[in-house]
Motif scaffolding. Sequence first.
Motif, PDB file in Angstrom:
ATOM      1  N   CYS A   1       0.800  -1.236   0.000  1.00 37.41           N
ATOM      2  CA  CYS A   1       0.000   0.000   0.000  1.00 37.41           C
ATOM      3  C   CYS A   1       0.830   1.283   0.000  1.00 37.41           C
ATOM      4  N   ARG A   2       2.120   1.162   0.301  1.00 34.49           N
ATOM      5  CA  ARG A   2       2.964   2.354   0.360  1.00 34.49           C
ATOM      6  C   ARG A   2       4.233   2.195  -0.495  1.00 34.49           C
ATOM      7  N   HIS A   3       5.117   1.345  -0.080  1.00 34.62           N
ATOM      8  CA  HIS A   3       6.461   1.286  -0.657  1.00 34.62           C
ATOM      9  C   HIS A   3       6.465   0.924  -2.142  1.00 34.62           C
ATOM     10  N   ASN A   4       5.685  -0.074  -2.528  1.00 37.37           N
ATOM     11  CA  ASN A   4       5.684  -0.544  -3.919  1.00 37.37           C
ATOM     12  C   ASN A   4       4.603   0.114  -4.774  1.00 37.37           C
ATOM     13  N   ARG A   5       3.721   0.850  -4.138  1.00 37.12           N
ATOM     14  CA  ARG A   5       2.611   1.467  -4.859  1.00 37.12           C
ATOM     15  C   ARG A   5       3.074   2.750  -5.547  1.00 37.12           C
ATOM     16  N   SER A   6       2.552   2.987  -6.740  1.00 34.82           N
ATOM     17  CA  SER A   6       2.911   4.187  -7.497  1.00 34.82           C
ATOM     18  C   SER A   6       1.706   4.621  -8.318  1.00 34.82           C
ATOM     19  N   GLU A   7       1.890   5.694  -9.054  1.00 35.42           N
ATOM     20  CA  GLU A   7       0.796   6.170  -9.902  1.00 35.42           C
ATOM     21  C   GLU A   7       0.413   5.115 -10.933  1.00 35.42           C
ATOM     22  N   GLU A   8       1.429   4.414 -11.435  1.00 33.61           N
ATOM     23  CA  GLU A   8       1.162   3.365 -12.431  1.00 33.61           C
ATOM     24  C   GLU A   8       0.694   2.074 -11.765  1.00 33.61           C
ATOM     25  N   ASN A   9       1.448   1.624 -10.764  1.00 32.46           N
ATOM     26  CA  ASN A   9       1.098   0.395 -10.038  1.00 32.46           C
ATOM     27  C   ASN A   9       0.241   0.779  -8.836  1.00 32.46           C
ATOM     28  N   ASN A  10      -1.025   0.984  -9.085  1.00 31.31           N
ATOM     29  CA  ASN A  10      -1.921   1.585  -8.092  1.00 31.31           C
ATOM     30  C   ASN A  10      -2.891   0.591  -7.455  1.00 31.31           C
ATOM     31  N   ALA A  11      -2.698  -0.694  -7.701  1.00 31.54           N
ATOM     32  CA  ALA A  11      -3.526  -1.729  -7.071  1.00 31.54           C
ATOM     33  C   ALA A  11      -2.649  -2.570  -6.152  1.00 31.54           C
ATOM     34  N   SER A  12      -3.032  -2.676  -4.898  1.00 29.08           N
ATOM     35  CA  SER A  12      -2.213  -3.344  -3.879  1.00 29.08           C
ATOM     36  C   SER A  12      -2.654  -4.784  -3.683  1.00 29.08           C
ATOM     37  N   VAL A  13      -1.655  -5.675  -3.571  1.00 32.57           N
ATOM     38  CA  VAL A  13      -1.915  -7.107  -3.444  1.00 32.57           C
ATOM     39  C   VAL A  13      -1.017  -7.692  -2.358  1.00 32.57           C
ATOM     40  N   VAL A  14      -1.578  -8.542  -1.507  1.00 38.13           N
ATOM     41  CA  VAL A  14      -0.796  -9.275  -0.514  1.00 38.13           C
ATOM     42  C   VAL A  14      -0.892 -10.762  -0.823  1.00 38.13           C
ATOM     43  N   VAL A  15       0.269 -11.388  -0.975  1.00 36.58           N
ATOM     44  CA  VAL A  15       0.353 -12.819  -1.238  1.00 36.58           C
ATOM     45  C   VAL A  15       0.855 -13.513   0.029  1.00 36.58           C
ATOM     46  N   SER A  16       0.117 -14.480   0.526  1.00 29.86           N
ATOM     47  CA  SER A  16       0.535 -15.272   1.690  1.00 29.86           C
ATOM     48  C   SER A  16       0.947 -16.652   1.197  1.00 29.86           C
ATOM     49  N   PHE A  17       2.087 -17.119   1.677  1.00 23.66           N
ATOM     50  CA  PHE A  17       2.587 -18.409   1.217  1.00 23.66           C
ATOM     51  C   PHE A  17       3.352 -19.119   2.322  1.00 23.66           C
ATOM     52  N   GLU A  18       3.585 -20.389   2.110  1.00 18.35           N
ATOM     53  CA  GLU A  18       4.302 -21.212   3.076  1.00 18.35           C
ATOM     54  C   GLU A  18       5.657 -21.611   2.501  1.00 18.35           C
ATOM     55  N   ALA A  19       6.688 -21.573   3.339  1.00 16.92           N
ATOM     56  CA  ALA A  19       8.029 -21.973   2.920  1.00 16.92           C
ATOM     57  C   ALA A  19       8.728 -22.649   4.097  1.00 16.92           C
ATOM     58  N   PRO A  20       9.528 -23.673   3.841  1.00 20.09           N
ATOM     59  CA  PRO A  20      10.267 -24.315   4.934  1.00 20.09           C
ATOM     60  C   PRO A  20      11.344 -23.395   5.477  1.00 20.09           C
ATOM     61  N   GLU A  21      11.570 -23.446   6.773  1.00 16.32           N
ATOM     62  CA  GLU A  21      12.530 -22.545   7.409  1.00 16.32           C
ATOM     63  C   GLU A  21      13.927 -22.700   6.817  1.00 16.32           C
TER      64      GLU A  21
END
Length: 228
Positions: free
Chosen positions: A82-102
Amino acid sequence: MILHRGLAFPSTSVDRYVEMIRREGLLADAGGWRMIFPDLKPRLKELRRRTDLKRSDVHTDAATPPWVCACARRVDALYYACRHNRSEENNASVVVSFEAPEREIIIDGRDFLYPVFQFGVPERARPALASVFGSAILRYADRAWSTEEQSLRILYCDLAVQDDEVVAAHATNGIVLGGKSRTVFASAFMARAPIMPANIRAVDVVKAVDYSAPEVELPFRDLTIFGL
């Protein structure tokens, strides 16, 4: 471990990107940073014992695995979406949740940990790092601060970010950190890419207008010579 990644796409094509992630998973990061982080975990104990650590010990000619950046807390991923990666062009925010082994997760120390290893004031930085990364971080930080050689300090941080004990402690941190480039997060990780579709838990489009950034509790500068 469950991790969360914040992304931003053009609103006109966000549905296509969401479907692509669900279908194909997450690929390696791209951009200005060249993600050169070799897999040191199998050799970490041996490297830690060395009294004459050299760059060639850590950065060998072996191929480096690709990585994807993420956070342990969803609220931190929201900052990137919503802040760091968002820009005028990239204006839709997405959160991806995933699982990974430690065993396939390391700390992304570029915005906080590396600067503190390089320029930290030990009397201020030691207790703070122990709170954020666990006491095991000090076996690397103390050795880094015992030398004035910047390149060697970086090598000790290269080891620290791959220590499973340090990774596990950092995943539980709730202190909001202020990193370089005005980044705000409590944890920062890299997971080996690609993240396969079977390991994707959720892909959510979120509203940036509903997000409020948390107050920074521990800026990296306060632990370094820049905060004097």
